[in-house]
Write a protein that holds these residues in place. Structure first.
Motif, PDB file in Angstrom:
ATOM      1  N   PHE A   1     -32.190 -37.220 -29.441  1.00 51.79           N
ATOM      2  CA  PHE A   1     -33.157 -36.631 -28.519  1.00 51.79           C
ATOM      3  C   PHE A   1     -34.528 -37.256 -28.720  1.00 51.79           C
ATOM      4  CE2 PHE A   1     -29.930 -34.157 -27.208  1.00 51.79           C
ATOM      5  CZ  PHE A   1     -29.692 -32.937 -27.835  1.00 51.79           C
ATOM      6  N   LEU A   2     -34.948 -37.399 -29.971  1.00 48.48           N
ATOM      7  CA  LEU A   2     -36.271 -37.941 -30.256  1.00 48.48           C
ATOM      8  C   LEU A   2     -36.353 -39.408 -29.862  1.00 48.48           C
ATOM      9  CD1 LEU A   2     -36.964 -36.235 -33.692  1.00 48.48           C
ATOM     10  CD2 LEU A   2     -37.765 -35.553 -31.437  1.00 48.48           C
ATOM     11  N   PHE A   3     -35.242 -40.141 -30.029  1.00 46.21           N
ATOM     12  CA  PHE A   3     -35.208 -41.533 -29.607  1.00 46.21           C
ATOM     13  C   PHE A   3     -35.429 -41.626 -28.106  1.00 46.21           C
ATOM     14  CE2 PHE A   3     -32.893 -45.251 -28.033  1.00 46.21           C
ATOM     15  CZ  PHE A   3     -33.523 -46.246 -28.753  1.00 46.21           C
ATOM     16  N   CYS A   4     -34.804 -40.725 -27.384  1.00 54.68           N
ATOM     17  CA  CYS A   4     -34.982 -40.712 -25.928  1.00 54.68           C
ATOM     18  C   CYS A   4     -36.411 -40.363 -25.554  1.00 54.68           C
ATOM     19  CB  CYS A   4     -34.023 -39.715 -25.273  1.00 54.68           C
ATOM     20  SG  CYS A   4     -32.319 -40.299 -25.231  1.00 54.68           S
ATOM     21  N   PHE A   5     -37.017 -39.422 -26.271  1.00 56.93           N
ATOM     22  CA  PHE A   5     -38.397 -39.043 -25.974  1.00 56.93           C
ATOM     23  C   PHE A   5     -39.310 -40.253 -26.110  1.00 56.93           C
ATOM     24  CE2 PHE A   5     -37.641 -34.548 -27.817  1.00 56.93           C
ATOM     25  CZ  PHE A   5     -36.898 -34.224 -26.709  1.00 56.93           C
TER      26      PHE A   5
ATOM     27  N   SER B   1     -44.320 -37.413 -35.136  1.00 57.32           N
ATOM     28  CA  SER B   1     -43.484 -38.482 -34.594  1.00 57.32           C
ATOM     29  C   SER B   1     -42.725 -39.253 -35.676  1.00 57.32           C
ATOM     30  CB  SER B   1     -44.329 -39.449 -33.769  1.00 57.32           C
ATOM     31  OG  SER B   1     -45.338 -40.015 -34.563  1.00 57.32           O
ATOM     32  N   ASN B   2     -43.264 -39.353 -36.869  1.00 56.26           N
ATOM     33  CA  ASN B   2     -42.584 -40.093 -37.935  1.00 56.26           C
ATOM     34  C   ASN B   2     -41.873 -39.181 -38.930  1.00 56.26           C
ATOM     35  OD1 ASN B   2     -43.487 -42.588 -36.972  1.00 56.26           O
ATOM     36  ND2 ASN B   2     -45.465 -42.284 -37.947  1.00 56.26           N
ATOM     37  N   LYS B   3     -41.678 -37.925 -38.555  1.00 58.74           N
ATOM     38  CA  LYS B   3     -41.078 -36.960 -39.471  1.00 58.74           C
ATOM     39  C   LYS B   3     -39.902 -36.269 -38.791  1.00 58.74           C
ATOM     40  CE  LYS B   3     -45.470 -35.996 -41.751  1.00 58.74           C
ATOM     41  NZ  LYS B   3     -46.346 -36.864 -40.970  1.00 58.74           N
TER      42      LYS B   3
ATOM     43  N   ILE C   1     -49.518 -32.161 -29.867  1.00 60.72           N
ATOM     44  CA  ILE C   1     -48.144 -31.829 -30.233  1.00 60.72           C
ATOM     45  C   ILE C   1     -47.249 -31.684 -29.002  1.00 60.72           C
ATOM     46  CG2 ILE C   1     -48.174 -29.296 -30.392  1.00 60.72           C
ATOM     47  CD1 ILE C   1     -46.887 -29.721 -33.224  1.00 60.72           C
ATOM     48  N   VAL C   2     -47.796 -31.167 -27.908  1.00 62.06           N
ATOM     49  CA  VAL C   2     -47.010 -31.072 -26.671  1.00 62.06           C
ATOM     50  C   VAL C   2     -46.649 -32.466 -26.179  1.00 62.06           C
ATOM     51  CG1 VAL C   2     -47.055 -30.408 -24.235  1.00 62.06           C
ATOM     52  CG2 VAL C   2     -47.910 -28.821 -25.955  1.00 62.06           C
ATOM     53  N   LEU C   3     -47.590 -33.384 -26.225  1.00 62.70           N
ATOM     54  CA  LEU C   3     -47.328 -34.737 -25.733  1.00 62.70           C
ATOM     55  C   LEU C   3     -46.477 -35.560 -26.690  1.00 62.70           C
ATOM     56  CD1 LEU C   3     -50.793 -35.605 -24.144  1.00 62.70           C
ATOM     57  CD2 LEU C   3     -48.654 -35.002 -22.966  1.00 62.70           C
ATOM     58  N   SER C   4     -46.391 -35.163 -27.954  1.00 61.23           N
ATOM     59  CA  SER C   4     -45.535 -35.883 -28.904  1.00 61.23           C
ATOM     60  C   SER C   4     -44.061 -35.726 -28.539  1.00 61.23           C
ATOM     61  CB  SER C   4     -45.754 -35.365 -30.332  1.00 61.23           C
ATOM     62  OG  SER C   4     -47.031 -35.687 -30.784  1.00 61.23           O
TER      63      SER C   4
END
Length: 199
Positions: free
Chosen positions: A13-17, A84-86, A119-122
């Motif tokens: 999911f995070l990769f897609c974001f 983003s890096n965690k 944080i919303v935009l992350s």
């Protein structure tokens, strides 16, 4: 659900974001995200023990850190909002950031709009879907953001993005689902109310 599977899914999911060209504006079925409140104790302990988590974050989690209008709290907010890096610690960092939003008052609450926007935009889908399920914290984010966005339009806020830019980015960066769209509509409604009350 085994912890390894949870984090594998989270990574996808995070990769897609972070790669909107791979997951463009196509509509996907609703997704289930991993939030701190839904983890079992052994899963929480694994995150607490296996991630490189700062002392301040751990102390705040344990209830040994009093937030306030001071440099130590600003350092904590900078860490919590830079998720983003965690990837593995994201549920913890997001949970703790929300706890600050709930507990903040006075001058501390005046600086939270910038951090809420960050944080919303992350991770738009992750954050907005959560807000859609948690009215209390949604109202807090809307309050902090609404004030800052109002003053941005007046030219007196240092928040990074204007309301129109913020909306555009939320539209472009997220994985679009009905769940996300419904939550985002509610979020915008709350922000609009705060901004209208400022006039």
């Amino acid at each position: 659900m085994p912890l390894k599977l949870i984090f594998t899914l989270s990574s996808v999911f995070l990769f897609c974001f972070q790669n909107s060209s791979i997951c463009p504006s196509r509509s996907l079925p609703d997704m289930t995200f991993v939030y701190w409140e839904n983890l079992k104790e052994n899963q929480k302990n694994d995150i607490l023990n296996s991630c490189n988590i700062s002392k301040d974050v751990l102390e705040f989690y344990k209830g040994n850190f009093n937030i306030g209008d001071n440099s130590q709290t600003v350092t904590l907010l900078n860490g919590l909002s830079s998720i983003s890096n965690k990837e593995k610690a994201t549920p913890l960092y997001f949970y703790l950031f929300n706890q600050i939003c709930i507990k903040a008052d006075g001058s501390l609450s005046e600086i939270l709009g910038n951090y809420c926007q960050k944080i919303v935009l992350s991770f738009p889908s992750y954050v907005v879907v959560y807000l859609g399920k948690n009215e209390g914290i949604l109202k807090k984010y809307a309050q902090y953001l609404g004030y800052e966005l109002y003053f941005k339009e007046e030219g007196t806020s240092m928040i990074e993005y204007s309301y129109s830019d913020f909306k555009k980015m939320l539209s472009e960066k997220a994985i679009r689902t009905k769940q996300y769209s419904d939550a985002l509509t509610l979020f915008y409604h709350e922000i609009d109310q705060i901004m209208n009350e400022m006039d």
